[in-house]
Motif scaffolding. Structure first.
Motif, PDB file in Angstrom:
ATOM      1  N   ALA A   1      -2.796   8.893 -16.447  1.00 52.17           N
ATOM      2  CA  ALA A   1      -2.568   7.505 -16.063  1.00 52.17           C
ATOM      3  C   ALA A   1      -1.093   7.260 -15.804  1.00 52.17           C
ATOM      4  O   ALA A   1      -0.222   7.802 -16.484  1.00 52.17           O
ATOM      5  CB  ALA A   1      -3.078   6.563 -17.165  1.00 52.17           C
ATOM      6  N   ASP A   2      -0.826   6.454 -14.805  1.00 53.57           N
ATOM      7  CA  ASP A   2       0.540   6.063 -14.483  1.00 53.57           C
ATOM      8  C   ASP A   2       1.028   4.998 -15.471  1.00 53.57           C
ATOM      9  O   ASP A   2       0.231   4.232 -16.012  1.00 53.57           O
ATOM     10  CB  ASP A   2       0.581   5.524 -13.041  1.00 53.57           C
ATOM     11  CG  ASP A   2       2.001   5.383 -12.520  1.00 53.57           C
ATOM     12  OD1 ASP A   2       2.639   4.366 -12.868  1.00 53.57           O
ATOM     13  OD2 ASP A   2       2.452   6.269 -11.773  1.00 53.57           O
ATOM     14  N   TYR A   3       2.332   4.964 -15.649  1.00 51.84           N
ATOM     15  CA  TYR A   3       2.917   3.982 -16.573  1.00 51.84           C
ATOM     16  C   TYR A   3       2.552   2.562 -16.162  1.00 51.84           C
ATOM     17  O   TYR A   3       2.331   1.686 -17.014  1.00 51.84           O
ATOM     18  CB  TYR A   3       4.434   4.150 -16.592  1.00 51.84           C
ATOM     19  CG  TYR A   3       5.138   3.131 -17.456  1.00 51.84           C
ATOM     20  CD1 TYR A   3       5.204   3.281 -18.845  1.00 51.84           C
ATOM     21  CD2 TYR A   3       5.735   2.008 -16.870  1.00 51.84           C
ATOM     22  CE1 TYR A   3       5.841   2.328 -19.633  1.00 51.84           C
ATOM     23  CE2 TYR A   3       6.380   1.055 -17.653  1.00 51.84           C
ATOM     24  CZ  TYR A   3       6.428   1.215 -19.037  1.00 51.84           C
ATOM     25  OH  TYR A   3       7.048   0.271 -19.812  1.00 51.84           O
ATOM     26  N   PHE A   4       2.465   2.310 -14.849  1.00 49.69           N
ATOM     27  CA  PHE A   4       2.167   0.969 -14.348  1.00 49.69           C
ATOM     28  C   PHE A   4       0.664   0.693 -14.223  1.00 49.69           C
ATOM     29  O   PHE A   4       0.266  -0.386 -13.808  1.00 49.69           O
ATOM     30  CB  PHE A   4       2.828   0.769 -12.974  1.00 49.69           C
ATOM     31  CG  PHE A   4       4.319   0.802 -13.024  1.00 49.69           C
ATOM     32  CD1 PHE A   4       5.042  -0.292 -13.475  1.00 49.69           C
ATOM     33  CD2 PHE A   4       5.014   1.951 -12.639  1.00 49.69           C
ATOM     34  CE1 PHE A   4       6.431  -0.259 -13.535  1.00 49.69           C
ATOM     35  CE2 PHE A   4       6.391   1.985 -12.696  1.00 49.69           C
ATOM     36  CZ  PHE A   4       7.106   0.888 -13.154  1.00 49.69           C
ATOM     37  N   ASN A   5      -0.133   1.682 -14.561  1.00 47.33           N
ATOM     38  CA  ASN A   5      -1.589   1.492 -14.486  1.00 47.33           C
ATOM     39  C   ASN A   5      -2.256   2.272 -15.631  1.00 47.33           C
ATOM     40  O   ASN A   5      -2.984   3.232 -15.417  1.00 47.33           O
ATOM     41  CB  ASN A   5      -2.115   1.966 -13.125  1.00 47.33           C
ATOM     42  CG  ASN A   5      -3.577   1.583 -12.903  1.00 47.33           C
ATOM     43  OD1 ASN A   5      -4.126   0.734 -13.603  1.00 47.33           O
ATOM     44  ND2 ASN A   5      -4.194   2.212 -11.914  1.00 47.33           N
ATOM     45  N   PRO A   6      -2.009   1.881 -16.865  1.00 47.44           N
ATOM     46  CA  PRO A   6      -2.530   2.636 -18.016  1.00 47.44           C
ATOM     47  C   PRO A   6      -4.024   2.400 -18.232  1.00 47.44           C
ATOM     48  O   PRO A   6      -4.609   1.436 -17.736  1.00 47.44           O
ATOM     49  CB  PRO A   6      -1.725   2.058 -19.185  1.00 47.44           C
ATOM     50  CG  PRO A   6      -1.457   0.645 -18.763  1.00 47.44           C
ATOM     51  CD  PRO A   6      -1.233   0.703 -17.273  1.00 47.44           C
ATOM     52  N   PHE A   7      -4.623   3.325 -18.990  1.00 47.87           N
ATOM     53  CA  PHE A   7      -6.025   3.159 -19.377  1.00 47.87           C
ATOM     54  C   PHE A   7      -6.130   2.014 -20.383  1.00 47.87           C
ATOM     55  O   PHE A   7      -5.280   1.852 -21.272  1.00 47.87           O
ATOM     56  CB  PHE A   7      -6.572   4.443 -19.999  1.00 47.87           C
ATOM     57  CG  PHE A   7      -7.260   5.336 -19.011  1.00 47.87           C
ATOM     58  CD1 PHE A   7      -8.622   5.215 -18.779  1.00 47.87           C
ATOM     59  CD2 PHE A   7      -6.531   6.287 -18.290  1.00 47.87           C
ATOM     60  CE1 PHE A   7      -9.262   6.037 -17.859  1.00 47.87           C
ATOM     61  CE2 PHE A   7      -7.158   7.106 -17.380  1.00 47.87           C
ATOM     62  CZ  PHE A   7      -8.524   6.987 -17.166  1.00 47.87           C
ATOM     63  N   SER A   8      -7.205   1.238 -20.255  1.00 49.02           N
ATOM     64  CA  SER A   8      -7.452   0.119 -21.167  1.00 49.02           C
ATOM     65  C   SER A   8      -8.913   0.133 -21.600  1.00 49.02           C
ATOM     66  O   SER A   8      -9.723   0.932 -21.108  1.00 49.02           O
ATOM     67  CB  SER A   8      -7.130  -1.212 -20.475  1.00 49.02           C
ATOM     68  OG  SER A   8      -8.028  -1.430 -19.399  1.00 49.02           O
ATOM     69  N   ALA A   9      -9.246  -0.763 -22.500  1.00 48.66           N
ATOM     70  CA  ALA A   9     -10.644  -0.871 -22.961  1.00 48.66           C
ATOM     71  C   ALA A   9     -11.572  -1.184 -21.801  1.00 48.66           C
ATOM     72  O   ALA A   9     -12.726  -0.742 -21.773  1.00 48.66           O
ATOM     73  CB  ALA A   9     -10.741  -1.949 -24.039  1.00 48.66           C
ATOM     74  N   LYS A  10     -11.074  -1.943 -20.822  1.00 50.56           N
ATOM     75  CA  LYS A  10     -11.882  -2.283 -19.648  1.00 50.56           C
ATOM     76  C   LYS A  10     -12.300  -1.028 -18.891  1.00 50.56           C
ATOM     77  O   LYS A  10     -13.445  -0.909 -18.434  1.00 50.56           O
ATOM     78  CB  LYS A  10     -11.091  -3.221 -18.733  1.00 50.56           C
ATOM     79  CG  LYS A  10     -11.868  -3.639 -17.489  1.00 50.56           C
ATOM     80  CD  LYS A  10     -11.019  -4.560 -16.614  1.00 50.56           C
ATOM     81  CE  LYS A  10     -11.777  -4.919 -15.330  1.00 50.56           C
ATOM     82  NZ  LYS A  10     -10.965  -5.804 -14.450  1.00 50.56           N
TER      83      LYS A  10
ATOM     84  N   PRO B   1       0.789  -1.249   0.000  1.00 51.74           N
ATOM     85  CA  PRO B   1       0.000   0.000   0.000  1.00 51.74           C
ATOM     86  C   PRO B   1       0.810   1.283   0.000  1.00 51.74           C
ATOM     87  O   PRO B   1       0.255   2.366  -0.178  1.00 51.74           O
ATOM     88  CB  PRO B   1      -0.819  -0.129   1.295  1.00 51.74           C
ATOM     89  CG  PRO B   1       0.011  -1.001   2.181  1.00 51.74           C
ATOM     90  CD  PRO B   1       0.690  -1.980   1.273  1.00 51.74           C
ATOM     91  N   LEU B   2       2.115   1.198   0.200  1.00 50.49           N
ATOM     92  CA  LEU B   2       2.917   2.423   0.260  1.00 50.49           C
ATOM     93  C   LEU B   2       3.104   3.067  -1.102  1.00 50.49           C
ATOM     94  O   LEU B   2       3.241   4.283  -1.225  1.00 50.49           O
ATOM     95  CB  LEU B   2       4.297   2.114   0.878  1.00 50.49           C
ATOM     96  CG  LEU B   2       4.283   1.685   2.347  1.00 50.49           C
ATOM     97  CD1 LEU B   2       5.704   1.367   2.814  1.00 50.49           C
ATOM     98  CD2 LEU B   2       3.677   2.789   3.215  1.00 50.49           C
ATOM     99  N   PHE B   3       3.058   2.262  -2.152  1.00 50.81           N
ATOM    100  CA  PHE B   3       3.242   2.792  -3.500  1.00 50.81           C
ATOM    101  C   PHE B   3       2.032   2.398  -4.355  1.00 50.81           C
ATOM    102  O   PHE B   3       1.645   1.214  -4.402  1.00 50.81           O
ATOM    103  CB  PHE B   3       4.524   2.240  -4.130  1.00 50.81           C
ATOM    104  CG  PHE B   3       5.757   2.607  -3.374  1.00 50.81           C
ATOM    105  CD1 PHE B   3       6.377   3.830  -3.572  1.00 50.81           C
ATOM    106  CD2 PHE B   3       6.304   1.715  -2.451  1.00 50.81           C
ATOM    107  CE1 PHE B   3       7.528   4.159  -2.869  1.00 50.81           C
ATOM    108  CE2 PHE B   3       7.448   2.049  -1.747  1.00 50.81           C
ATOM    109  CZ  PHE B   3       8.059   3.277  -1.950  1.00 50.81           C
ATOM    110  N   THR B   4       1.442   3.386  -5.014  1.00 47.26           N
ATOM    111  CA  THR B   4       0.272   3.118  -5.861  1.00 47.26           C
ATOM    112  C   THR B   4       0.455   3.757  -7.232  1.00 47.26           C
ATOM    113  O   THR B   4       1.144   4.777  -7.376  1.00 47.26           O
ATOM    114  CB  THR B   4      -1.019   3.678  -5.229  1.00 47.26           C
ATOM    115  OG1 THR B   4      -0.898   5.096  -5.068  1.00 47.26           O
ATOM    116  CG2 THR B   4      -1.325   3.020  -3.905  1.00 47.26           C
TER     117      THR B   4
END
Length: 204
Positions: A129-138, A70-73
């Motif tokens: 959006a973050d590089y590790f959490n990009p936008f997707s079709a979902k 939880p420290l990094f999101t």
């Protein structure tokens, strides 16, 4: 004398039988005409009762993914401006009914459910959006689903639904006026309609 009296009696009987047959034929013809008139009237109002409106809203979408605990999101968010055209309709061609000539009754078996069509136009602003959490079709599908659910709730709580019901009741009340004018009864799901259609008969 007896023969004359017998002849008179037979003649009266024939007259009565003839009149009875004629009256019965007229009555049956009248019932048939009323039945056809009722069915024709129902066909005449078999149309879409439509109410239209416009809704706007601003929707914020956010999503976070934990990285190494939880420290990094990794966060992503989007601001969505929604403009939607809404149409509420009752398809009266789907009314189910029975015409009972014997009891002179028109029974409405089923009233069509309200149909709601929502055509939203979504414009995306401030999409991050973050590089590790990009936008997707979902993500876009979730946004569309949430927007539609939110709009549906607004529509059902708005005056549009009430206006659509009022227009439906106005059309259904024509059946009561018609049957009453011909000395027939109107029932809905075998419940006698004594004045006119009321909102309590409509499904929520």
């Amino acid at each position: 004398m007896k023969k004359v009296l017998l002849g008179v009696i037979i003649a009266l009987m024939l007259v009565l039988i003839f009149r009875s047959c004629v009256e019965s034929s007229i009555y049956e013809k009248s019932l048939e005409e009323h039945s056809l008139l009722i069915e024709q009237e129902i066909k005449n109002v078999s149309k879409l009762v439509v109410t239209e409106g416009h809704f706007s809203q601003v929707y914020t979408y956010q999503d976070s993914r934990e990285l190494f605990g939880p420290l990094f999101t990794a966060d992503k968010k989007a601001l969505v401006v929604v403009n939607a055209e809404v149409q509420l309709a009752y398809d009266l061609s789907k009314i189910e009914f029975q015409v009972d000539e014997a009891s002179k009754t028109l029974n409405i078996i089923q009233i069509p459910d309200l149909e709601v069509k929502i055509n939203p136009d979504l414009e995306y602003y401030d999409v991050n959006a973050d590089y590790f959490n990009p936008f997707s079709a979902k993500d876009y599908n979730i946004i569309k689903r949430n927007v539609r659910e939110s709009l549906m709730k607004k529509v059902m709580d708005s005056s549009l639904k009430t206006n659509a019901e009022e227009r439906l009741l106005s059309e259904l009340s024509k059946f009561y006026i018609l049957t009453s004018s011909m000395g027939w009864k109107l029932t809905y799901e075998n419940t006698l309609i004594e004045n006119s259609f009321d909102r309590v008969y409509l499904k929520n």
